[in-house]
Structure formats: structure tokens, C-alpha cells
Design an enzyme around this catalytic site. Structure first.
Site, PDB file in Angstrom:
ATOM      1  N   GLY A  49       0.834  -1.195   0.000  1.00  0.00           N
ATOM      2  CA  GLY A  49       0.000   0.000   0.000  1.00  0.00           C
ATOM      3  C   GLY A  49       0.860   1.232   0.000  1.00  0.00           C
ATOM      4  N   GLN A  50       0.328   2.253   0.491  1.00  0.00           N
ATOM      5  CA  GLN A  50       1.041   3.522   0.508  1.00  0.00           C
ATOM      6  C   GLN A  50       1.612   3.773   1.888  1.00  0.00           C
ATOM      7  OE1 GLN A  50       1.345   5.170  -2.381  1.00  0.00           O
ATOM      8  NE2 GLN A  50       0.248   3.399  -3.187  1.00  0.00           N
TER       9      GLN A  50
END
Ligand SMILES: Nc1nc2c(ncn2[C@@H]2O[C@H](COP(=O)(O)OP(=O)(O)O)[C@@H](O)[C@H]2O)c(=O)[nH]1
Ligand SMILES: [Mg+2]
Length: 161
Positions: A49-50
Site C-alpha cells: 500500500g502507501q
């Protein structure tokens, strides 16, 4: 930032149980490395993810003795992002005591930065009061991985981290 959390048990670590986090940007080679090592029990895999998902994986930090940070040495476009993520990890309070092993992965690819160049790009000289080492690896061929783990094992055995 992808993350894998694993506990490794093997001849490398003897009977000692070590909590080790394998971190790095997506596509760095983390899954390949764990597959090649065929050791340890993957306790949890958090989908990539981020950076903003860091709050969700902070719960894995306590009692971690070592961080293995995997870099795609051929991905010069994202080496700056890899550096930022790396230093953000080092600043995490719960990881203060963890030793750090960096794998400069994908050495087989053309244009891959060598260990000295990755050291410079990640600004490893900024690491203070923590044991660290960097090894060149090619995860798909299994090269360099055990040399790195030997260092990690010896470092953990010597009592730090
Ligand atoms: N050429 C090369 N490819 C690699 C190496 N390590 C991983 N890869 C490839 O890079 C891609 C991403 O690897 P993966 O382990 O899934 O990365 P992760 O996102 O960090 O878990 C896959 O296609 C791997 O086969 C390496 O040392 N050399
Ligand atoms: Mg993966």
C-alpha cells in the site's frame, strides 16, 4: 510500502527465535527472498500500500530485533522514495533497538546500483547508534541472502539488537 512479517527459525539462527520484519517498497523482492530462504513462518503478510498505511502496521514493531530492508537496486527512479521510507522506519520509536540488514537486490539486472551506490543513495552513513550492514543479492538466484543472514545471526547472537 509493502511489508512482510516473519519469524525465522533455522540452522542460521539455531534455537533462537528472532522477530524480524522484512520491509521494502513494492516489487523490491521481499516475497521472492522469503520463498528462496524457505525458512521461518510467515506470521502475517500485509498487502502493499502507501506510506499512509504505516499506522496499521505499527502494531508489528514491538519486540522486533531486526529489520531486513529490501531495495530494488535497478529501480533508480524510486530509490529516493526507498530512502525516505527507510529513514522513516528508522525513526520509529519501537524499532530503535533493531539491527538493520539491507539487501541491495536485483544485482543481476543491467544498471543495478552496487552496494556502495545503494549505500550512498539510501544515505546509510546517517545511521547512528545502530548496527547495520548491506549485502548485494539476487533473490531469484538465491545469491547473497545467506551471507546477509549470517551477519544478522552473528550480530543478534553478540547481544545487540
Ligand atoms: N531480475 C531479478 N528479479 C527479481 C529479483 N528478486 C525479485 N525479482 C522479481 O521482482 C518481482 C517482484 O518480486 P516480489 O518478491 O514479488 O517483490 P515484493 O513486492 O517486494 O514482495 C518479481 O517478478 C520477482 O521475480 C532479483 O534478484 N532479480
Ligand atoms: Mg510481496
Amino acid at each position: 510500502m509493502g511489508i512482510l512479517f516473519t519469524r525465522m527459525f533455522s540452522s542460521v539462527f539455531g534455537n533462537k527465535e528472532a522477530r524480524i520484519l522484512v520491509l521494502g517498497l513494492d516489487n523490491a523482492g521481499k516475497t521472492t527472498i522469503l520463498y528462496r530462504l524457505q525458512m521461518g513462518e510467515v506470521v502475517s503478510t500485509i498487502p502493499s500500500g502507501q506510506t499512509s498505511i504505516r499506522p496499521y502496521w505499527r502494531c508489528y514493531f514491538p519486540n522486533t530485533q531486526a529489520v531486513i530492508y529490501v531495495v530494488d537496486s535497478s529501480d533508480t527512479d524510486r530509490i529516493g522514495v526507498a530512502k525516505e521510507e527507510f529513514h522513516a522506519i528508522l525513526e520509529e520509536e519501537e524499532l530503535k533497538g533493531a539491527v538493520v540488514l539491507i539487501f541491495a537486490n536485483k544485482q543481476d539486472l543491467p544498471g543495478a546500483l552496487d552496494d556502495a551506490a545503494v549505500t550512498e543513495a539510501l544515505e546509510l552513513h546517517k545511521i547512528k547508534s545502530r548496527q547495520w550492514a548491506i549485502f548485494k543479492t539476487c533473490a531469484v538466484k538465491g545469491e547473497g541472502l545467506f551471507e546477509g543472514l549470517d551477519w544478522l545471526s552473528n550480530t543478534l547472537k553478540s547481544g545487540s539488537g
